[in-house]
Design an enzyme around this catalytic site. Structure first.
Site, PDB file in Angstrom:
ATOM      1  N   ASN A   9       0.974  -1.127  -0.036  1.00 40.71           N
ATOM      2  CA  ASN A   9      -0.087  -0.082  -0.101  1.00 40.71           C
ATOM      3  C   ASN A   9       0.975   1.201   0.029  1.00 40.71           C
ATOM      4  OD1 ASN A   9      -1.768   2.172   0.595  1.00 40.71           O
ATOM      5  ND2 ASN A   9      -2.318   1.398   2.536  1.00 40.71           N
ATOM      6  N   HIS A  95      -9.699   1.435   4.655  1.00 41.34           N
ATOM      7  CA  HIS A  95      -8.360   1.455   5.322  1.00 41.34           C
ATOM      8  C   HIS A  95      -8.678   2.387   6.542  1.00 41.34           C
ATOM      9  CE1 HIS A  95      -4.173   2.602   6.545  1.00 41.34           C
ATOM     10  NE2 HIS A  95      -3.951   1.508   5.802  1.00 41.34           N
ATOM     11  N   GLU A  97      -7.026   4.857   7.660  1.00 41.50           N
ATOM     12  CA  GLU A  97      -6.755   6.067   7.230  1.00 41.50           C
ATOM     13  C   GLU A  97      -8.048   6.787   6.687  1.00 41.50           C
ATOM     14  OE1 GLU A  97      -3.130   5.782   5.382  1.00 41.50           O
ATOM     15  OE2 GLU A  97      -2.262   4.910   7.475  1.00 41.50           O
ATOM     16  N   GLU A 167      -5.599  -4.841  10.373  1.00 43.36           N
ATOM     17  CA  GLU A 167      -4.733  -3.796  10.593  1.00 43.36           C
ATOM     18  C   GLU A 167      -5.062  -3.410  11.717  1.00 43.36           C
ATOM     19  OE1 GLU A 167      -2.690  -2.838   6.878  1.00 43.36           O
ATOM     20  OE2 GLU A 167      -4.617  -1.480   7.000  1.00 43.36           O
ATOM     21  N   GLY A 173       2.386   2.069  10.587  1.00 39.53           N
ATOM     22  CA  GLY A 173       3.228   3.208  10.624  1.00 39.53           C
ATOM     23  C   GLY A 173       3.905   3.541  11.799  1.00 39.53           C
ATOM     24  N   SER A 213       3.012  -2.360  10.274  1.00 40.35           N
ATOM     25  CA  SER A 213       4.591  -2.486  10.362  1.00 40.35           C
ATOM     26  C   SER A 213       5.143  -3.829  10.187  1.00 40.35           C
ATOM     27  CB  SER A 213       4.868  -1.932  11.805  1.00 40.35           C
ATOM     28  OG  SER A 213       4.624  -0.736  12.132  1.00 40.35           O
TER      29      SER A 213
END
Ligand code: PGA
Length: 253
Positions: A9, A95, A97, A167, A173, A213
């Site tokens: 991604n 996602h 985000e 996730e 991140g 990660s």
């Protein structure tokens, strides 16, 4: 046996030149008969070019987002059919985000998954808990509710095309990967939800991948878990050598 799936991604990274260079390097490195199904998700403006550059290679192209309507007054959006006509095979959906920054609710995510499956685009449907929810011991109920919204719209005929991506938000991140045991605990729970709704045989077909990660060092350990069928990789997918090493680590032993 589920074929492992690894997706990079790229988020809002890599301009035209960087994307082309990375795609060409990945395509030239991946074995033609890769046992791992793999894809990358470049920014939307580069999808057309990315599909051309990777045509006839084992690397698929995913969009990072898609809208659920087919056409109409939806300025700034694109449909499943638009992605298919470019040659995309997948879209990331929901996602964290998008959920956090662009207000995507469980209902919106479910409609997007439904539109993808109905149109023949493979959805990579994301879910995962926040740090506070994990610390409060609520992660199982949060995940269960997010996954239920998705599974409720899946037609049993399309179940094999669904890819689910766990996730945990605290791992995205941050360099703080979920341990293989923490991830397996959730993936096992998701498998149970699939069994309850679609039966054992159908549940065995669904890939449940992990993101947060993931990198070349932890990929093999994560992939060794029973219910981890692949990886959704952000930061570590930007360097072609690192992405290809992750794909290599995902080859079934
Ligand atoms: P990360 O991102 O690998 O950089 O944690 C994963 C993702 O957001 O899909």
């Amino acid at each position: 046996m589920r074929r492992p799936f690894v997706c990079g991604n790229w988020k809002l990274n890599h301009n035209l030149e960087e994307s082309c260079a990375a795609l060409l390097e990945i395509v030239s490195t991946l074995p033609k008969d890769s046992k791992v199904e793999c894809a990358v998700a470049p920014v939307v403006t580069l999808l057309s070019l990315a599909c051309e550059l990777t045509n006839a290679s084992p690397l698929g192209i995913a969009a990072q987002n898609v809208f659920y309507e087919k056409k109409g007054a939806f300025t700034g959006e694109w449909s499943v059919a638009h992605l298919l006509e470019l040659g995309c095979s997948y879209s990331v959906v929901g996602h964290s985000e998008r959920r956090a920054l662009f207000g995507e609710t469980n209902q919106v995510v479910a409609r997007k998954v439904q539109a993808c499956l109905a149109g023949g685009l493979i959805p990579i449907a994301c879910f995962g808990e926040k740090l506070e929810q994990r610390e409060a011991g609520l992660f199982k109920s949060v995940v269960e509710s997010q996954v239920d919204f998705i599974l409720d719209v899946v037609d049993p005929d399309h179940i094999a095309q669904l890819i689910l991506a766990y996730e945990p938000i605290w791992a995205i991140g941050t360099g703080k990967t979920a341990t293989a045991e923490q991830a397996q605990e959730v993936h096992g729970l998701v498998r149970q939800l699939l069994i309850k709704k679609f039966g054992q045989e159908a549940a065995n077909l669904v890939r449940v991948i992990y993101g947060g990660s993931a990198n070349a060092d932890n990929a093999a350990t994560l992939m060794a878990q029973n219910d981890i069928d692949g990886l959704l990789v952000g930061g570590a997918s930007l360097k072609p050598s690192s992405f290809c090493a992750i794909v290599e680590a995902a080859v079934p032993v």
